[in-house]
Design a protein around this motif. Sequence first.
Motif, mmCIF file in Angstrom:
data_model
loop_
_atom_site.group_PDB
_atom_site.id
_atom_site.type_symbol
_atom_site.label_atom_id
_atom_site.label_comp_id
_atom_site.label_asym_id
_atom_site.label_seq_id
_atom_site.Cartn_x
_atom_site.Cartn_y
_atom_site.Cartn_z
ATOM 1 N N UNK A 97 0.826 -1.204 0.000
ATOM 2 C CA UNK A 97 0.000 0.000 0.000
ATOM 3 C C UNK A 97 0.864 1.260 0.000
ATOM 4 N N UNK A 98 1.926 1.247 0.788
ATOM 5 C CA UNK A 98 2.817 2.413 0.815
ATOM 6 C C UNK A 98 3.489 2.625 -0.552
ATOM 7 N N UNK A 99 3.886 1.529 -1.183
ATOM 8 C CA UNK A 99 4.601 1.635 -2.465
ATOM 9 C C UNK A 99 3.691 2.085 -3.600
ATOM 10 N N UNK A 100 2.382 1.734 -3.513
ATOM 11 C CA UNK A 100 1.487 1.953 -4.664
ATOM 12 C C UNK A 100 0.445 3.037 -4.418
ATOM 13 N N UNK A 101 0.529 3.724 -3.285
ATOM 14 C CA UNK A 101 -0.500 4.727 -2.951
ATOM 15 C C UNK A 101 -0.530 5.849 -3.996
ATOM 16 N N UNK A 102 0.601 6.276 -4.472
ATOM 17 C CA UNK A 102 0.640 7.378 -5.441
ATOM 18 C C UNK A 102 -0.038 6.983 -6.755
ATOM 19 N N UNK A 103 0.209 5.752 -7.213
ATOM 20 C CA UNK A 103 -0.430 5.285 -8.462
ATOM 21 C C UNK A 103 -1.953 5.228 -8.318
ATOM 22 N N UNK A 104 -2.417 4.746 -7.169
ATOM 23 C CA UNK A 104 -3.866 4.663 -6.960
ATOM 24 C C UNK A 104 -4.466 6.056 -6.865
ATOM 25 N N UNK B 57 -12.247 2.035 -4.066
ATOM 26 C CA UNK B 57 -12.323 0.891 -3.143
ATOM 27 C C UNK B 57 -10.932 0.434 -2.713
ATOM 28 N N UNK B 58 -9.967 0.534 -3.632
ATOM 29 C CA UNK B 58 -8.588 0.209 -3.268
ATOM 30 C C UNK B 58 -8.054 1.209 -2.253
ATOM 31 N N UNK B 59 -8.411 2.478 -2.410
ATOM 32 C CA UNK B 59 -7.994 3.502 -1.444
ATOM 33 C C UNK B 59 -8.578 3.225 -0.059
ATOM 34 N N UNK B 60 -9.813 2.733 -0.021
ATOM 35 C CA UNK B 60 -10.428 2.366 1.267
ATOM 36 C C UNK B 60 -9.595 1.279 1.945
ATOM 37 N N UNK B 61 -9.200 0.260 1.175
ATOM 38 C CA UNK B 61 -8.359 -0.809 1.727
ATOM 39 C C UNK B 61 -7.029 -0.248 2.223
ATOM 40 N N UNK B 62 -6.444 0.665 1.478
ATOM 41 C CA UNK B 62 -5.156 1.235 1.875
ATOM 42 C C UNK B 62 -5.255 2.025 3.175
ATOM 43 N N UNK B 63 -6.322 2.789 3.316
ATOM 44 C CA UNK B 63 -6.510 3.568 4.546
ATOM 45 C C UNK B 63 -6.672 2.638 5.747
ATOM 46 N N UNK B 64 -7.379 1.534 5.553
ATOM 47 C CA UNK B 64 -7.550 0.586 6.650
ATOM 48 C C UNK B 64 -6.237 -0.080 7.037
ATOM 49 N N UNK C 277 -1.660 7.111 5.450
ATOM 50 C CA UNK C 277 -1.790 7.494 4.045
ATOM 51 C C UNK C 277 -2.968 8.427 3.799
ATOM 52 N N UNK C 278 -3.646 8.829 4.859
ATOM 53 C CA UNK C 278 -4.849 9.669 4.722
ATOM 54 C C UNK C 278 -4.568 10.933 3.921
ATOM 55 N N UNK C 279 -3.434 11.577 4.171
ATOM 56 C CA UNK C 279 -3.133 12.843 3.485
ATOM 57 C C UNK C 279 -3.038 12.680 1.978
ATOM 58 N N UNK C 280 -2.692 11.476 1.526
ATOM 59 C CA UNK C 280 -2.566 11.249 0.083
ATOM 60 C C UNK C 280 -3.929 11.351 -0.601
ATOM 61 N N UNK C 281 -4.969 10.885 0.087
ATOM 62 C CA UNK C 281 -6.286 10.776 -0.558
ATOM 63 C C UNK C 281 -7.243 11.906 -0.185
ATOM 64 N N UNK D 3 -12.735 8.458 10.305
ATOM 65 C CA UNK D 3 -12.631 7.585 11.475
ATOM 66 C C UNK D 3 -11.191 7.420 11.938
ATOM 67 N N UNK D 4 -10.226 7.626 11.015
ATOM 68 C CA UNK D 4 -8.836 7.328 11.342
ATOM 69 C C UNK D 4 -7.935 8.554 11.418
ATOM 70 N N UNK D 5 -8.437 9.696 10.995
ATOM 71 C CA UNK D 5 -7.577 10.874 10.951
ATOM 72 C C UNK D 5 -8.317 12.102 11.491
ATOM 73 N N UNK D 6 -7.875 12.677 12.613
ATOM 74 C CA UNK D 6 -8.498 13.918 13.118
ATOM 75 C C UNK D 6 -8.402 15.060 12.114
ATOM 76 N N UNK D 7 -7.303 15.103 11.359
ATOM 77 C CA UNK D 7 -7.151 16.144 10.341
ATOM 78 C C UNK D 7 -8.222 16.010 9.264
ATOM 79 N N UNK D 8 -8.466 14.769 8.815
ATOM 80 C CA UNK D 8 -9.513 14.542 7.810
ATOM 81 C C UNK D 8 -10.884 14.900 8.380
ATOM 82 N N UNK D 9 -11.111 14.615 9.645
ATOM 83 C CA UNK D 9 -12.392 14.937 10.274
ATOM 84 C C UNK D 9 -12.631 16.448 10.231
#
Length: 584
Positions: A136-143, A160-167, A172-176, A204-210
């Motif tokens: 997920x770390x290696x491919x986050x930019x491509x997604x 849906x792949x981004x959802x899996x990556x965040x979980x 990686x929240x800042x990427x998306x 749910x996982x990032x106060x900044x995103x909230x």
Amino acid sequence: MVVPSLKLQDLIEEIRGARTQAQEREVIQKECAHIRASFRDGDPMLRHRQLAKLLYVHMLGYPAHFGQMECLKLIASSRFTDKRVGYLGAMLLLDERHDAHLLITNSIKNDLSQGIQPVQGLALCTLSTMGSAEMCRDLATEVEKLLLQPSPYVRKKAILTAVHMIRKVPELSNVFLPPCAKLLHERHHGILLGTITLITELCERSPEALRHFRKVVPQLAQILRTLVTTGCSTEHSISGVSDPFLQVQILRLLRILGRNHEESSETMNDLLAQVATNTDTSRNAGNAVLFETVLTIMDIRSAAGLRVLAVNILGRFLHNSDRNIRYVALTSLLRLVQSDHSAVQRHRPTVVECLQETDASLSRRALELSLALVNGSNVRAMMQELQAFLESCPPDLRADCASGILLAAERFAPTKRWHIDTILHVLTTAGTHVRDDAVANLTRLIGGAQELHAYSVRRLYNALAEDISQQPLVQVAAWCIGEYGDLLLQGNFEEIEPLQVEEEEVLALLEKVLQSHMSLPATRGYALTALMKLSTRLRGDNNRIRQVVSIYGSCLDVELQQRAVEYDTLFRKYDHMRKSEGHF
């Protein structure tokens, strides 16, 4: 002669035609040997057919690990037929426990950047199924790049792949974050539904995103309002409810955004009231939307009137013919009973009716809610209902019901006499199911109410005369007769029907307890001690008591034997210390 390898369809038919487990294993072992040989020496152009057969064998539960490397080879192939089976094999045969899964990272990266939609779809599906944190770390930019591609097909899978990556990797929240705001303007149903899911995971996982997505609450509210009032595509409506899946996802996201945030909650109040009043409840899809609305109202800082509306919706759910909906309503009301007690109290009659449900899970939830609704103003009425339920409830609920009644009576008892009567009713009805401290609590209660000593001993004597099988009841009764047996013999009871009790009857009843096969050693100990106490309170001859006590001097139970020996010693050595007169 070499037996040729089977085609996939022929293999399936032969396996299904096997009459025994041994025949099935034989077929599979032979075919696995062919597959191994084909991987080693066979035509590379037909390798995908061999792997397809191996995947079928894997789904039947047989070992197929030797096909892992073949998956990597097929994924690296330029042919779509090879990639399709290769990616399917990777999803089934590879996971984070195998280091081999990391070897396909580069192949996935290449396929994502090729621009061929079917291949990109296969790569995204595989990544969202078995992608590890490292992948997920290696491919986050491509997604992230694919989230804004023109093709809806690719964007849906990328989301849906981004959802899996965040979980997998919450950092990686800042990427998306940046693409999500743009995706909210999409009209495509699948993309919008996936985007709402992705934003929910981010919040749910990032106060900044909230904090970031609280700014889009008005936009989310407008999307939901449009769904409720004008509807969306009829293609996504279910039983007349406009896109219930999207409505539910938006409501869940609003619940997260409005939690502990006054401004966002204020923006949602009117919308939630509109959803709650305009949703059709005749269909299950509408009930799902309504329930999610109720959960949102409960979690955010909603207006008082809105919370009452939510409780009333749950009250209507209690009348629904679907047991699942009734269970959900009872569970939700149980959560609300502390914060909105008065609103839930209005539905108390319906909750009490649910006690008679034949479904054990429903009646258990109804019991928990009924006990939570007991307070000082309704304790008499509720105890009557709960005691009636205790008499007919299933055995697996009896202990919880008895314990709940005892706790509620201890907390809200209007008078000591009422408290004693309630405990006695529980002991006579379900004595074997009460908590261990019930006996100690009742003896302490009776001992502290001097004005009720005579009343208590008479009630307990009558109960013991009728039934000696309920051990806690027998123990309390034996203790009370031992302590206040003189009051029992006096017969001065203003509020109880007069009944003359003779000393011989009292002694005979305690002897019956001692001799009963139902009596526990602890119960016999209570009865033996009661007899010893009565030796100082009865006017008659103590020889009968002495004989009974001496019998238990040779009892196999060590505790009873010790008591009997000590009591017998008191009779023999210290009998002269008894008062000859006035020992009442």
